[in-house]
Enzyme design. Structure first.
Site, mmCIF file in Angstrom:
data_model
loop_
_atom_site.group_PDB
_atom_site.id
_atom_site.type_symbol
_atom_site.label_atom_id
_atom_site.label_comp_id
_atom_site.label_asym_id
_atom_site.label_seq_id
_atom_site.Cartn_x
_atom_site.Cartn_y
_atom_site.Cartn_z
ATOM 1 N N ASP A 36 35.440 37.734 44.412
ATOM 2 C CA ASP A 36 34.905 38.262 45.680
ATOM 3 C C ASP A 36 33.484 37.869 46.005
ATOM 4 O O ASP A 36 32.601 37.986 45.151
ATOM 5 C CB ASP A 36 34.783 39.798 45.590
ATOM 6 C CG ASP A 36 36.089 40.503 45.611
ATOM 7 O OD1 ASP A 36 37.004 40.026 46.266
ATOM 8 O OD2 ASP A 36 36.158 41.564 44.955
ATOM 9 N N GLU B 128 31.040 39.480 48.984
ATOM 10 C CA GLU B 128 30.949 40.427 50.096
ATOM 11 C C GLU B 128 29.518 40.426 50.607
ATOM 12 O O GLU B 128 28.581 40.551 49.815
ATOM 13 C CB GLU B 128 31.326 41.840 49.650
ATOM 14 C CG GLU B 128 32.811 41.981 49.377
ATOM 15 C CD GLU B 128 33.206 43.401 49.010
ATOM 16 O OE1 GLU B 128 34.249 43.861 49.504
ATOM 17 O OE2 GLU B 128 32.480 44.031 48.241
ATOM 18 N N GLU C 66 41.167 38.554 41.202
ATOM 19 C CA GLU C 66 40.441 38.492 42.476
ATOM 20 C C GLU C 66 39.013 38.020 42.230
ATOM 21 O O GLU C 66 38.387 38.403 41.243
ATOM 22 C CB GLU C 66 40.433 39.902 43.099
ATOM 23 C CG GLU C 66 39.785 39.982 44.457
ATOM 24 C CD GLU C 66 39.876 41.389 45.065
ATOM 25 O OE1 GLU C 66 40.887 42.088 44.863
ATOM 26 O OE2 GLU C 66 38.912 41.788 45.738
#
Ligand code: NAG
Length: 285
Positions: A103, A105, A101
């Site tokens: 990411d 954010e 993953e």
């Protein structure tokens, strides 16, 4: 600066089933995964508006998965009081226990306080590689480009061509690297006021709802899965070219500038969490 549409069409036709750069609308590459009523297509489908209110947040995902490449989007975040909201843009391989993953954010904040961007990378199911930077501009005033470059050499998270986190492929030293699982591209807007802003101290102010974020300029260039299996190991993919194998001098300078001036958290230097920093932290940028 942009190639004309017909030229792109020709490029696309000659690369059918391979790699194809083109002006994307939302529905060409994505589908809504959470709350249809909270994602609105605007500008003929070339942009979308995400809505968060007390009834729901929302999310979307790419129709395909990709193995290596570059994904970028222009995003305009929630203006004003966005405390307690999280907007995310990430890639995920969705494989239980051993998923990969990548990411981004975006953690909202009270009016006038800086947005925080947290990046993280999971390789073979293990993450805990958070870095946080406070943005040096107001990300709700205009669109900015957020991108993830992923090739055999490194993963680079960038904002407007400024690298903010770099994770090297150090497999030769036994450090896990995402390289065999194709990943989908995802985005969500949701409420996370138990942790997002000042560690959960600042709560969402629902009197300011609904909250809106905008996305446009969807650009995924990578080896599509399903697609030809040989694509991912083809050294002539542009994202594998020498210019993308390491930061160039300007990018390296910008990366250093971000780390010196805007980095507020780096797992590599969190002594309470890692009395001995994880091995990749010694591997250099
Ligand atoms: C919000 O603003 C505060 C005060 O400037 C800052 O310490 C914090 O890093 C900002 N971001 C978040 C997500 O809390």
């Amino acid at each position: 600066m942009e190639l004309s549409f017909s030229l792109l069409l020709i490029l696309c036709i000659s690369f059918v089933g391979q790699v194809c750069a083109r002006p994307a609308t939302f529905l060409q590459d994505f589908r809504v995964t959470w709350s249809d009523s909270h994602i609105r297509q605007i500008q003929g489908g070339s942009a979308i508006q995400l809505v968060l209110d007390q009834s729901s947040g929302c999310g979307f995902a790419s129709k395909n998965q990709y193995l290596f490449g570059r994904v970028s989007m222009k995003i305009k975040l929630i203006p004003g009081d966005s405390a307690g909201t999280v907007t995310a843009f990430y890639m995920n391989s969705d494989i239980d226990n051993v998923w990969d993953e990548l990411d981004f954010e975006f953690l909202g904040n009270r009016s006038g306080q800086p947005y925080t961007v947290q990046t993280n990378l999971y390789a073979h199911g293990k993450g805990d590689r958070e870095q946080r930077v406070n943005l040096w501009f107001d990300p709700s005033a205009a669109f900015h480009t957020y991108s993830i470059l992923w090739n055999h050499h490194h993963v680079v998270f960038s904002i407007d061509d400024v690298p903010i986190q770099v994770y090297q492929n150090n497999e030769v030293r036994g450090i896990p690297y995402p390289k065999s699982q194709p990943m989908g591209v995802y985005s969500t807007l949701w409420e996370a006021d138990d942790w997002a802003t000042r560690g959960g101290l600042e709560k969402i102010d629902w009197s300011k709802a609904p909250f809106y974020a905008y996305y446009t300029a969807f650009d995924i260039e990578g080896c599509s899965v399903p697609g030809p299996a040989a694509c991912a190991s083809n050294p002539s993919n542009w994202w594998e070219a020498p210019a993308y194998q390491e930061l160039d001098a300007l990018q390296a300078r910008r990366y250093k500038w971000v780390r010196m001036n805007h980095l507020i958290y780096d797992y590599c230097s969190d002594k309470s969490r890692y009395p001995v920093p994880p091995p990749e932290c010694y591997a250099g940028i």
